[in-house]
Design an enzyme around this catalytic site. Sequence first.
Site, PDB file in Angstrom:
ATOM      1  N   GLU A   1     -10.228  22.941 -37.450  1.00 45.66           N
ATOM      2  CA  GLU A   1     -10.796  24.226 -37.827  1.00 45.66           C
ATOM      3  C   GLU A   1     -12.233  24.363 -37.320  1.00 45.66           C
ATOM      4  OE1 GLU A   1     -10.075  23.592 -42.100  1.00 45.66           O
ATOM      5  OE2 GLU A   1     -12.205  24.004 -42.411  1.00 45.66           O
TER       6      GLU A   1
ATOM      7  N   ARG B   1      -7.219  19.431 -46.868  1.00 42.70           N
ATOM      8  CA  ARG B   1      -7.935  19.263 -45.597  1.00 42.70           C
ATOM      9  C   ARG B   1      -6.894  19.283 -44.472  1.00 42.70           C
ATOM     10  NH1 ARG B   1     -11.937  20.366 -47.856  1.00 42.70           N
ATOM     11  NH2 ARG B   1     -13.940  19.262 -47.912  1.00 42.70           N
TER      12      ARG B   1
ATOM     13  N   HIS C   1     -10.350  28.697 -44.769  1.00 44.72           N
ATOM     14  CA  HIS C   1     -10.990  27.694 -45.645  1.00 44.72           C
ATOM     15  C   HIS C   1     -11.801  28.392 -46.760  1.00 44.72           C
ATOM     16  CE1 HIS C   1     -12.599  23.299 -45.771  1.00 44.72           C
ATOM     17  NE2 HIS C   1     -12.539  23.836 -46.986  1.00 44.72           N
TER      18      HIS C   1
HETATM   19  C1  GLV Z   1     -14.018  22.553 -50.006  1.00 41.33           C
HETATM   20  O1  GLV Z   1     -13.374  22.435 -49.011  1.00 41.33           O
HETATM   21  C2  GLV Z   1     -14.332  21.476 -50.876  1.00 41.33           C
HETATM   22  O2  GLV Z   1     -14.031  20.320 -50.540  1.00 41.33           O
HETATM   23  O3  GLV Z   1     -14.939  21.707 -51.920  1.00 41.33           O
END
Ligand code: GLV
Length: 349
Positions: free
Chosen positions: A285, A256, A303
């Site tokens: 983001e 993250r 992402h």
């Molecule tokens: C994607 O970012 C997830 O947390 O699965």
Amino acid sequence: MPPSTKNKIVVIGKVPPALADRLAAIGPVSYLERSQALSEAEIIAAARHAQIISTEPPDAITPAIIQACPDLFMIAQRAVGYDNINLQDCESRPILVTNTPGVLDNATADLAFALLLAAARRIVEADNYVRSGQWQGFENDLLLGTEMHGRTIGIVGMGRIGSAVARRAHGFGMNIIYCRAAESNKSAQDNDVKLDQKDLQWQTEFGAKRVSLNSVLKDSDYVSLHCPHNKQTEKLISEEQFALMKKDAIFINTARGKIVDEEALVEALAGGKIRGAGLDVFYNEPKVSAALLTASNVVLAPHIGSASEQTRYAMAALAVKSIELALAGTLPPNSLNSQIFDKWLKNRI
Ligand code: GLV
């Protein structure tokens, strides 16, 4: 299960057609498609009368949304990370929250490795070099990078995804060091580390060594983040942590964005404190710092850690299964607040 008018479901985003059919068998479903994060008001307008919402990481489920949706009793997140949902807000109602652990480990570890290889071997720079017509012929020192074999990867957060990265690193002949949640804090020392069964297994399987966060940062050629974002890990990697890293280190983040102080990262890259980075997630983001957009020593992705056809299907399938189980009165094993389930169940009867 007969279709019911009781269980109104709002899916933010999309699910594959076969799973849409399964949802339709549970209750009336509406889809809230989005190409960018929705506002609180947009989510409320669509979900005001919903009992179930299925979300993804950009969908911030705020206290105002929870308050404005009085019938809401379940949130089925289609992701493993759930920092867009505050479990405490859900507890008193109670709203059952599930996520999708386990099914996305390989896809995410693949992407971490793809970014690592791309950054280390300068694949994006090389691609631009060829496409832009700069290539005149073989040169001995053209676009020299660094290799995997015999070098050290440091994994911050050795959970399901971190250990899938370790498995790949072992296949590449790398040395592996890692820290787990207990010592993923800035002041932990190596002798605070207490090995458990899992550590012994990873030692045998990959020759991996568990150390403190500071040792991971100091001793790794490549550092890859695989811990969740929460209050404890917010800006865990900041100026002081980049200063500990080797000047030659490459930093990978598929976890993250908010785990990293992005200004400190930009400064570390620009000031030569580290060699490069591969980033799939960003602090704000989809906004990406201008300095990252123009840096040649950074590989960027939007992402897409779990974005393989197989994994995105499996994530949606797990979310649908969780809804089916909960409505049938069984606690989904991937519930994030299982302690509320008895009360939750009583409210349903
Ligand atoms: C994607 O970012 C997830 O947390 O699965």
